[in-house]
Design an enzyme around this catalytic site. Structure first.
Site, PDB file in Angstrom:
ATOM      1  N   ALA A 206       0.857  -1.186   0.000  1.00 44.52           N
ATOM      2  CA  ALA A 206       0.000   0.000   0.000  1.00 44.52           C
ATOM      3  C   ALA A 206       0.887   1.228   0.000  1.00 44.52           C
ATOM      4  CB  ALA A 206      -0.912  -0.013   1.228  1.00 44.52           C
TER       5      ALA A 206
ATOM      6  N   VAL B 299       4.192  -1.274   3.645  1.00 41.75           N
ATOM      7  CA  VAL B 299       4.164   0.148   3.330  1.00 41.75           C
ATOM      8  C   VAL B 299       5.106   0.427   2.165  1.00 41.75           C
ATOM      9  CG1 VAL B 299       4.500   2.489   4.197  1.00 41.75           C
ATOM     10  CG2 VAL B 299       3.633   0.704   5.729  1.00 41.75           C
ATOM     11  N   LYS B 300       4.546   0.957   1.098  1.00 39.66           N
ATOM     12  CA  LYS B 300       5.291   1.206  -0.131  1.00 39.66           C
ATOM     13  C   LYS B 300       5.804   2.649  -0.113  1.00 39.66           C
ATOM     14  CE  LYS B 300       4.610   0.057  -5.050  1.00 39.66           C
ATOM     15  NZ  LYS B 300       3.559  -0.294  -6.027  1.00 39.66           N
ATOM     16  N   ILE B 301       7.137   2.779  -0.177  1.00 38.90           N
ATOM     17  CA  ILE B 301       7.811   4.065   0.004  1.00 38.90           C
ATOM     18  C   ILE B 301       8.648   4.391  -1.232  1.00 38.90           C
ATOM     19  CG2 ILE B 301       9.470   5.344   1.426  1.00 38.90           C
ATOM     20  CD1 ILE B 301       7.120   4.659   3.074  1.00 38.90           C
TER      21      ILE B 301
END
Length: 218
Positions: A60, A86-88
């Protein structure tokens, strides 16, 4: 090698899950918009729905581009479900955020990676996954698959546990080539995964078996 599907389309996710070979899902704001899912609350609810339909990691993506915003947004995403990664983005603040999340035990996916140096930084910061975009490199006449091989060599040299998640997969041969090069994960649209089923000799052989069976039972 793990298979992730790169989409926000629930029907495709469910179809891939039903095959029994799906290990996770990646998506992003563009893929959400493609499905007509816009607005913060709708996107959040869709992530929750995706998590209910799969058993593997679901990436996400944060929208914030500053460190404080990434931390706040990433924490909120991680609370949605234990499957959330968590997509950074690969930026200075992104790397700082990945380091923070790694110390907090929150899984991360460092996205928009286009060089070995970027992948090295992501691994040093403790990213769970690093996402080199091979198709976009091919688009500018740069060898995307060569990047997978180079990252694999560097990670193996130093024993980094960050998983290479080959992204921007455009076709079935990208999947095969990534498997040969040792990518830990590929994320691809369903049609590229479906292409792995196909071979004309399988079709010919099955047709002959059925024809011979009918002859023997006519």
């Amino acid at each position: 090698m793990k298979f992730f599907i790169d989409t926000a389309n629930l029907e495709q996710i469910q179809e891939a899950e039903a095959l029994g070979i799906l290990d996770g899902v990646t998506t992003n704001p563009s893929l959400m918009a493609k499905e007509g899912i816009t607005g913060h609350d709708n996107i959040i609810n869709h992530y929750k729905t995706i998590c209910k339909n799969v058993s593997g990691d679901v990436s996400a993506e944060v929208i914030a581009t500053d460190y404080e915003g990434m931390i706040e947004e990433g924490k909120a995403l991680a609370r949605l479900d234990h499957l959330i990664v968590v997509k950074i983005p690969m930026t200075r603040d992104g790397i700082k955020a990945i380091k923070y999340f790694s110390t907090e035990g929150i899984k991360t996916n460092c996205t928009l990676v286009f060089s070995v140096g970027q992948a090295l930084l992501a691994a040093k910061a403790g990213a769970t996954y690093v996402s080199p975009f091979i198709g976009r490199l091919d688009d500018i006449t740069t060898d995307g698959l060569a990047l997978i091989a180079e990252i694999r060599q560097v990670y193996d040299n130093y024993g980094y546990e960050t998983q290479i998640l080959a992204a921007s997969i455009r076709h079935t041969m990208h999947i095969i080539d990534c498997a040969k090069l040792g990518a830990d994960v590929i994320t691809a649209p369903l049609n590229a995964i479906d292409g792995l089923f196909n071979h004309p000799l399988t079709d010919i052989g099955l047709a002959k078996f059925l024809a011979d069976y009918k002859k023997g039972n006519s």
